[in-house]
Design a protein around this motif. Structure first.
Motif, short mmCIF file in Angstrom:
data_model
loop_
_atom_site.label_atom_id
_atom_site.label_comp_id
_atom_site.label_asym_id
_atom_site.label_seq_id
_atom_site.Cartn_x
_atom_site.Cartn_y
_atom_site.Cartn_z
N TRP A 30 0.84 -1.21 0.00
CA TRP A 30 0.00 0.00 0.00
C TRP A 30 0.87 1.26 0.00
O TRP A 30 0.58 2.22 -0.72
CB TRP A 30 -0.92 -0.01 1.22
N ILE A 31 1.94 1.26 0.80
CA ILE A 31 2.84 2.41 0.85
C ILE A 31 3.52 2.63 -0.49
O ILE A 31 3.60 3.76 -0.99
CB ILE A 31 3.89 2.23 1.97
N ILE A 32 4.02 1.55 -1.10
CA ILE A 32 4.69 1.66 -2.40
C ILE A 32 3.73 2.20 -3.46
O ILE A 32 4.11 3.01 -4.31
CB ILE A 32 5.26 0.28 -2.81
N LYS A 33 2.47 1.78 -3.38
CA LYS A 33 1.47 2.22 -4.36
C LYS A 33 1.04 3.67 -4.13
O LYS A 33 0.79 4.41 -5.09
CB LYS A 33 0.25 1.30 -4.30
N ASN A 34 0.94 4.09 -2.87
CA ASN A 34 0.30 5.38 -2.53
C ASN A 34 1.26 6.49 -2.11
O ASN A 34 0.80 7.57 -1.72
CB ASN A 34 -0.73 5.16 -1.43
N LYS A 87 13.21 0.73 2.14
CA LYS A 87 12.88 2.02 2.76
C LYS A 87 11.43 2.04 3.22
O LYS A 87 11.12 2.54 4.31
CB LYS A 87 13.15 3.16 1.77
N SER A 88 10.53 1.51 2.40
CA SER A 88 9.11 1.45 2.76
C SER A 88 8.90 0.59 4.00
O SER A 88 8.09 0.92 4.87
CB SER A 88 8.29 0.89 1.60
N LEU A 89 9.66 -0.51 4.09
CA LEU A 89 9.56 -1.41 5.23
C LEU A 89 10.02 -0.73 6.52
O LEU A 89 9.39 -0.87 7.58
CB LEU A 89 10.39 -2.67 4.98
N SER A 137 2.24 6.26 8.23
CA SER A 137 3.49 6.24 7.45
C SER A 137 3.38 7.19 6.26
O SER A 137 4.30 7.99 6.00
CB SER A 137 3.77 4.82 6.96
N LYS A 138 2.26 7.12 5.57
CA LYS A 138 2.04 8.00 4.40
C LYS A 138 2.05 9.47 4.80
O LYS A 138 2.64 10.32 4.13
CB LYS A 138 0.71 7.64 3.74
#
Length: 329
Positions: free
Chosen positions: A176-180, A188-190, A203-204
């Motif tokens: 979801w983070i990678i997409k949004n 990095k997202s992890l 997070s976003k």
């Protein structure tokens, strides 16, 4: 449908809609979530569907008068019991709302009373609501939102059908983070997701506000302080804005040190800071890290719950404990 953006919320949404269609929906629904804004999303989407005049299965059309009135929060049969920050819902507001719903629905259908935040209710407000939810009026539904850790009055809780929303599984939150967001690298997202307790929405938010970019700067200065054995250099860095978040980074770093000492490498949060984690692990004993960790957690709680506290002095006290320790190896 807006809720499609949050796949981990759809299960509860669909279950509530299906129960409504079968005329089996409980009149009092309490939704507790790790992120209370999730309850806003679900309840608004359910309300749109209930008042939609052009439903498409479990979806609302988003264009009819009913949908538009819900979005603008002006539907005559949609009541929101909400007060501004740091104020409670007055009993008179609850009583006046109850008087209104006891009359026939203005649109000859369901009526919804939405309490976005349970913690805004006083004991008097809870008692007033208990009188009406013992035998709720026909076709009247109460939706109450709450944070997942908030204690609910036992009698009030016993009258509710309860749902709990937990953070999505790590792989779902990561995707979801990678997409949004503009963070496309998995590692990095992890790191961002784990630093925010697997909360994708938070997070976003931190990514968009450029707050998370400060993390490396804070951790770099912690490393400098450890090498120089001078923790006072952290005071101007920690005592400025976003204090709570910066202290949380320290807490998570110290947790990683404890995990590292026990060889729990799989569960590390700051996987980009292995050198720093190793250096702290070598310098300090397990017991000392535990003591400092607990102290920072207490400091964080004081900052959250005590108004007008001297933040700089509180942080200075924590740094003093670190500075003048006798437990380094």
């Amino acid at each position: 449908m807006y809720i499609n953006q949050y796949p981990w919320l759809k299960k509860i949404y669909i279950e509530i809609i299906k129960n409504y269609k079968k005329n089996q929906l409980h009149n009092i629904i309490l939704i507790k979530s790790y992120n209370i804004h999730n309850t806003f999303t679900i309840i608004m989407e359910i309300s749109k569907w209930i008042f939609c005049t052009n439903k498409i299965g479990i979806r609302s059309c988003g264009k009819c008068t009913g949908c538009l009135l819900i979005v603008s929060k002006n539907h005559p049969d949609f009541y929101i019991l909400y007060q501004k920050k740091n104020t409670f819902i007055e009993v008179d507001i609850i009583k006046n709302t109850i008087k209104k719903i006891l009359n026939t629905s203005q649109q000859y259908g369901s009526k919804i009373i939405w309490i976005p935040s349970y913690k805004k209710l006083t004991i008097y407000g809870i008692n007033t609501l208990l009188k009406i939810i013992e035998e709720p009026p026909k076709d009247t539904f109460f939706f109450i939102g709450s944070s997942i850790n908030h204690n609910i009055h036992k009698t009030f809780s016993s009258r509710c059908l309860k749902y709990k929303i937990y953070p999505p599984r790590e792989n779902i939150g990561l995707a979801w983070i990678i997409k949004n967001t503009n963070i496309k690298k998995k590692k990095k997202s992890l790191i961002i997701l784990r630093n925010n307790n697997n909360n994708p929405e938070l997070s976003k938010k931190l990514i968009e506000n450029n707050i998370f970019s400060l993390r490396k700067y804070v951790l770099y200065n912690i490393r400098c302080a450890i090498i120089k054995n001078n923790y006072f250099i952290l005071l101007p860095i920690l005592s400025k804005k976003n204090i709570y978040i910066k202290i949380n980074w320290i807490i998570l770093l110290l947790l990683d040190v404890l995990k590292f000492k026990k060889n729990f490498f799989t569960f590390l949060i700051n996987i980009d800071q292995l050198q720093l984690i190793q250096e702290i692990s070598k310098k300090y004993t397990y017991n000392f890290i535990q003591i400092i960790l607990k102290s920072w957690i207490k400091c964080q709680n004081k900052l959250i719950h005590i108004q007008y506290i001297n933040q700089e002095l509180l942080i200075l006290q924590e740094l003093l404990k670190w500075e003048y320790n006798k437990h380094s190896k």
